[in-house]
Scaffold this motif. Structure first.
Motif, short mmCIF file in Angstrom:
data_model
loop_
_atom_site.label_atom_id
_atom_site.label_comp_id
_atom_site.label_asym_id
_atom_site.label_seq_id
_atom_site.Cartn_x
_atom_site.Cartn_y
_atom_site.Cartn_z
N LEU A 122 0.93 -1.19 0.10
CA LEU A 122 0.05 -0.05 -0.07
C LEU A 122 0.88 1.29 0.06
CD1 LEU A 122 -2.81 1.21 0.04
CD2 LEU A 122 -2.72 1.15 2.67
N ALA A 123 1.76 1.24 0.74
CA ALA A 123 2.90 2.24 0.80
C ALA A 123 3.49 2.57 -0.82
CB ALA A 123 4.01 2.13 1.73
N LYS A 124 3.88 1.60 -1.37
CA LYS A 124 4.32 1.70 -2.66
C LYS A 124 3.26 2.08 -3.51
CE LYS A 124 7.76 -2.18 -2.61
NZ LYS A 124 8.12 -3.28 -3.14
N LEU A 125 1.96 1.75 -3.33
CA LEU A 125 0.91 2.29 -4.22
C LEU A 125 0.48 3.72 -4.13
CD1 LEU A 125 -1.72 -0.49 -3.85
CD2 LEU A 125 -0.32 -0.06 -5.97
N LEU A 126 0.96 4.43 -2.82
CA LEU A 126 0.79 5.69 -2.66
C LEU A 126 1.77 6.39 -3.27
CD1 LEU A 126 -0.42 5.33 0.80
CD2 LEU A 126 -1.79 6.35 -0.88
N PHE A 127 3.04 5.86 -3.20
CA PHE A 127 4.33 6.38 -3.80
C PHE A 127 4.15 6.47 -5.23
CE2 PHE A 127 8.58 5.47 -5.34
CZ PHE A 127 9.16 6.81 -5.15
N TYR A 128 3.60 5.66 -5.85
CA TYR A 128 3.57 5.47 -7.35
C TYR A 128 2.29 6.69 -7.88
CZ TYR A 128 5.99 1.22 -7.04
OH TYR A 128 7.13 0.06 -7.03
N GLN A 129 1.38 6.73 -6.74
CA GLN A 129 0.43 7.70 -7.17
C GLN A 129 0.96 9.08 -6.95
OE1 GLN A 129 -3.72 7.11 -5.39
NE2 GLN A 129 -3.92 9.33 -5.03
N GLY A 130 1.84 9.35 -6.35
CA GLY A 130 2.49 10.59 -6.09
C GLY A 130 1.76 11.65 -5.32
N GLU A 131 0.79 12.31 -6.07
CA GLU A 131 -0.04 13.43 -5.09
C GLU A 131 -1.38 12.86 -4.79
OE1 GLU A 131 -0.77 17.03 -3.91
OE2 GLU A 131 0.92 16.68 -5.23
N VAL A 132 -1.57 12.89 -3.34
CA VAL A 132 -2.61 12.11 -2.77
C VAL A 132 -3.31 13.17 -2.03
CG1 VAL A 132 -3.40 10.59 -0.98
CG2 VAL A 132 -1.29 10.08 -2.27
N LYS A 133 -4.50 13.39 -2.49
CA LYS A 133 -5.49 14.49 -2.09
C LYS A 133 -5.43 14.78 -0.43
CE LYS A 133 -10.06 16.48 -2.31
NZ LYS A 133 -11.71 16.34 -3.14
N ASP A 134 -5.29 15.92 0.23
CA ASP A 134 -5.48 16.10 1.49
C ASP A 134 -4.19 15.47 2.33
OD1 ASP A 134 -6.41 17.46 3.93
OD2 ASP A 134 -7.38 15.65 4.50
N LEU A 135 -3.09 15.00 1.60
CA LEU A 135 -1.98 14.41 2.07
C LEU A 135 -0.71 15.06 1.42
CD1 LEU A 135 -1.03 12.12 4.11
CD2 LEU A 135 -0.79 10.63 2.22
N GLY A 136 -0.80 15.55 0.41
CA GLY A 136 0.38 15.97 -0.42
C GLY A 136 0.95 15.28 -1.47
N TYR A 137 2.09 15.60 -1.74
CA TYR A 137 3.12 14.64 -2.73
C TYR A 137 4.03 13.78 -1.87
CZ TYR A 137 6.63 13.48 -6.07
OH TYR A 137 7.34 12.96 -6.91
N ILE A 138 3.71 12.55 -2.32
CA ILE A 138 4.75 11.57 -1.75
C ILE A 138 5.95 11.25 -2.54
CG2 ILE A 138 4.78 8.92 -0.99
CD1 ILE A 138 2.52 10.83 0.55
N PHE A 139 7.07 11.59 -1.79
CA PHE A 139 8.15 11.31 -2.91
C PHE A 139 9.14 10.17 -2.54
CE2 PHE A 139 9.15 14.22 0.54
CZ PHE A 139 10.73 13.88 1.23
#
Length: 329
Positions: free
Chosen positions: A114-131
């Motif tokens: 799940l962490a990787k999926l969020l990283f691949y998504q990049g911009e997550v609304k109300d969270l920011g950019y995952i780098f």
């Protein structure tokens, strides 16, 4: 002057679990060491202690284990000892993590996927950019330090996010006390200036090109969690964070046998509407008071934004902040 080495013993005794003190000392080598080394090992490893994840009441009392532990960390000035933690890894970003590699098959750990999926998504609304994800903190293999689940940049408030992700397909059962202490420990071990000095990390390269981005020493802690894991009949197809959990059979969705609310969501609701978690709130406020560059501690639910109809485990996500505890300094 408070003897914090002695106070650690009192921390276990006040919850009537002297047996767990012996286990903790043995597990993390707290015997026959000087006071400074003793305290350093304590703060680096305390979030891993089983008592930090106890959800019930102390025997013979109406006090929650987690609340008395949080209260004692503050009253005995033990939380100040976290200042002993310093970054030790010369390069947090030598991992070759890239937002386009999509290597989900190399791990079976659902939280890491799940962490990787969020990283691949990049911009997550109300969270920011995952780098970055699984950001390493240890300098040597012998170090006991873990990895940061996710590193992000809060594009609204303009500071970095140290994100502690909690997820289990059957419902995560870790306490918010553990989540906060783990995130704070990792924050103390992170050298944010390495974001400036690194030159070979794709996620950071994208970060530098974000509109309005500017490097800062300011950061936040984010505890990010699932609300609940639902059965198919309870709408799990649309709400569960991951569906196709079997990598050998990704065409078929997998659901829990019963709907389970996560422990983090339960406790966050108590933080919001009752005084049942006041000691946890005070602990958070105390952490923020002693960290001028730590601007807030945020508790957020991760939700499904859109459902992918293709036979893969990928979906898109958004966050919903339930509670923000600000630094009042």
């Amino acid at each position: 002057m408070v003897d914090n080495k002695k106070s650690i013993d009192e921390l276990f005794l006040c919850i009537k679990r002297k047996d767990k003190l012996k286990e903790f000392k043995k597990a993390f080598g707290l015997k026959h060491v000087n006071t400074e080394e003793y305290l350093l090992k304590f703060v680096a490893n305390f979030y891993k202690a089983p008592i930090v994840n106890y959800k019930g009441y102390i025997k013979g009392s109406k006090n929650l284990y987690s609340e008395i532990i949080a209260k004692t960390l503050v009253s005995e000035d033990l939380v100040k000892e976290w200042d002993k933690l310093k970054p030790v890894r010369p390069n947090h970003f030598d991992t070759d993590h890239t937002p386009t590699q999509n290597e989900l098959s190399i791990t079976n750990r659902k939280e890491e996927i799940l962490a990787k999926l969020l990283f691949y998504q990049g911009e997550v609304k109300d969270l920011g950019y995952i780098f970055d994800y699984q950001t390493p903190l240890k300098a040597d293999r012998s170090d006991s330090y873990g990895k940061i689940d996710l590193l992000g940049y809060n594009t609204d408030d303009k500071y970095y996010s140290v994100i502690e992700l909690k997820y289990r397909p059957s419902g995560s059962d870790e306490t918010l006390l553990r989540c906060v202490l783990e995130a704070y420990t990792y924050y103390k071990l992170l050298d944010l200036d390495q974001i400036v000095s690194t030159d070979s990390h794709e996620g950071i390269s994208v970060l530098r090109n974000l509109k309005g981005y500017k490097h800062t020493k300011n950061a936040e802690l984010v505890v990010l969690f699932d609300e609940k894991a639902c059965t198919e009949n309870d709408g799990g197809y649309k709400t569960n964070l991951m569906l196709r959990l079997n990598p050998k059979d990704i065409a078929n969705a997998v659901y829990p046998s019963k709907t389970v609310e996560s422990q983090q969501h339960k406790e966050c609701q108590e933080l919001l509407i009752t005084d049942k978690r006041d000691s946890l709130r005070i602990l958070c406020e105390t952490i923020l008071k002693q960290e001028p560059h730590l601007k807030q501690i945020r508790f957020a639910v991760l939700r499904v934004e859109t459902v992918d109809e293709s036979p893969s485990i990928e979906r898109s996500y958004r966050a919903e902040t339930l509670l923000t505890i600000p630094n009042k300094g």
